[in-house]
Design a protein around this motif. Structure first.
Motif, PDB file in Angstrom:
ATOM      1  N   ILE A   1      -1.990   2.392  10.143  1.00  4.20           N
ATOM      2  CA  ILE A   1      -1.147   1.421   9.454  1.00  4.20           C
ATOM      3  C   ILE A   1      -0.093   0.969  10.450  1.00  4.20           C
ATOM      4  CG2 ILE A   1       0.468   1.047   7.570  1.00  4.20           C
ATOM      5  CD1 ILE A   1      -1.063   3.302   6.083  1.00  4.20           C
TER       6      ILE A   1
ATOM      7  N   TYR B   1       4.106   0.660   1.911  1.00  4.17           N
ATOM      8  CA  TYR B   1       4.016  -0.221   3.072  1.00  4.17           C
ATOM      9  C   TYR B   1       3.863  -1.648   2.553  1.00  4.17           C
ATOM     10  CZ  TYR B   1       3.071   4.131   5.543  1.00  4.17           C
ATOM     11  OH  TYR B   1       3.158   5.396   6.058  1.00  4.17           O
ATOM     12  N   SER B   2       4.957  -2.387   2.503  1.00  2.00           N
ATOM     13  CA  SER B   2       4.921  -3.706   1.860  1.00  2.00           C
ATOM     14  C   SER B   2       4.397  -4.814   2.768  1.00  2.00           C
ATOM     15  CB  SER B   2       6.304  -4.069   1.332  1.00  2.00           C
ATOM     16  OG  SER B   2       7.239  -4.102   2.386  1.00  2.00           O
TER      17      SER B   2
ATOM     18  N   GLU C   1       3.203  -1.502  11.133  1.00  3.45           N
ATOM     19  CA  GLU C   1       4.256  -2.266  10.471  1.00  3.45           C
ATOM     20  C   GLU C   1       5.350  -2.617  11.472  1.00  3.45           C
ATOM     21  OE1 GLU C   1       6.380   0.154   7.544  1.00  3.45           O
ATOM     22  OE2 GLU C   1       5.621   1.924   8.561  1.00  3.45           O
TER      23      GLU C   1
ATOM     24  N   MET D   1       0.841  -1.170   0.000  1.00  6.66           N
ATOM     25  CA  MET D   1       0.000   0.000   0.000  1.00  6.66           C
ATOM     26  C   MET D   1       0.885   1.232   0.000  1.00  6.66           C
ATOM     27  SD  MET D   1      -2.870   1.137   2.701  1.00  6.66           S
ATOM     28  CE  MET D   1      -1.770   2.080   3.679  1.00  6.66           C
ATOM     29  N   GLU D   2       0.440   2.253  -0.662  1.00  2.00           N
ATOM     30  CA  GLU D   2       1.197   3.496  -0.735  1.00  2.00           C
ATOM     31  C   GLU D   2       0.440   4.577   0.013  1.00  2.00           C
ATOM     32  OE1 GLU D   2       2.739   6.534  -4.153  1.00  2.00           O
ATOM     33  OE2 GLU D   2       2.490   4.434  -4.667  1.00  2.00           O
TER      34      GLU D   2
ATOM     35  N   LEU E   1      -3.536  -2.840   7.918  1.00  2.00           N
ATOM     36  CA  LEU E   1      -4.350  -1.642   7.779  1.00  2.00           C
ATOM     37  C   LEU E   1      -5.584  -1.765   8.673  1.00  2.00           C
ATOM     38  CD1 LEU E   1      -4.790   0.959   6.046  1.00  2.00           C
ATOM     39  CD2 LEU E   1      -6.109  -0.482   4.499  1.00  2.00           C
TER      40      LEU E   1
ATOM     41  N   LEU F   1      -6.825   4.768  -1.600  1.00  5.05           N
ATOM     42  CA  LEU F   1      -5.839   3.801  -1.128  1.00  5.05           C
ATOM     43  C   LEU F   1      -5.623   2.796  -2.237  1.00  5.05           C
ATOM     44  CD1 LEU F   1      -7.105   2.945   2.468  1.00  5.05           C
ATOM     45  CD2 LEU F   1      -5.097   4.282   1.886  1.00  5.05           C
ATOM     46  N   ARG F   2      -4.396   2.382  -2.404  1.00 10.09           N
ATOM     47  CA  ARG F   2      -4.095   1.360  -3.410  1.00 10.09           C
ATOM     48  C   ARG F   2      -3.304   0.258  -2.729  1.00 10.09           C
ATOM     49  NH1 ARG F   2      -1.242   3.406  -8.605  1.00 10.09           N
ATOM     50  NH2 ARG F   2      -3.366   4.093  -8.961  1.00 10.09           N
ATOM     51  N   THR F   3      -3.705  -0.965  -2.941  1.00 10.89           N
ATOM     52  CA  THR F   3      -2.971  -2.106  -2.390  1.00 10.89           C
ATOM     53  C   THR F   3      -2.462  -2.975  -3.543  1.00 10.89           C
ATOM     54  OG1 THR F   3      -4.963  -3.461  -2.199  1.00 10.89           O
ATOM     55  CG2 THR F   3      -4.355  -2.146  -0.282  1.00 10.89           C
ATOM     56  N   TYR F   4      -1.360  -3.652  -3.279  1.00 14.66           N
ATOM     57  CA  TYR F   4      -0.746  -4.536  -4.254  1.00 14.66           C
ATOM     58  C   TYR F   4      -0.632  -5.926  -3.649  1.00 14.66           C
ATOM     59  CZ  TYR F   4       0.851  -0.164  -6.376  1.00 14.66           C
ATOM     60  OH  TYR F   4       0.919   1.070  -6.940  1.00 14.66           O
ATOM     61  N   ASN F   5      -0.937  -6.949  -4.419  1.00 18.34           N
ATOM     62  CA  ASN F   5      -0.701  -8.315  -3.948  1.00 18.34           C
ATOM     63  C   ASN F   5      -0.455  -9.207  -5.165  1.00 18.34           C
ATOM     64  OD1 ASN F   5      -3.244  -8.591  -5.005  1.00 18.34           O
ATOM     65  ND2 ASN F   5      -4.226  -9.196  -3.108  1.00 18.34           N
TER      66      ASN F   5
END
Length: 51
Positions: A23, A9-10, A25, A1-2, A14, A44-48
């Motif tokens: 957040i 934030y890898s 970590e 997430m950025e 959240l 919000l954008r998340t990556y997986n």
């Protein structure tokens, strides 16, 4: 997430609350919490990875 400060934030957790987003970590054996005002968040954008 950025986040707003463009930090990615890898491996963060959240938490969505009524007034804020938290957040959490782990970094260097410490728990770090970052809080954002929910009203000011535009997106919000998340990556997986696909499994």
């Amino acid at each position: 997430m950025e986040g707003e400060e463009r930090k990615v934030y890898s491996k963060a957790v959240l938490f969505l609350r009524e007034r804020f987003v938290r957040i959490t970590e782990d970094e260097n054996a410490q728990k770090i919490n970052t809080y954002f005002n929910r009203k000011k968040i535009q997106s919000l954008r998340t990556y997986n990875k696909e499994e």
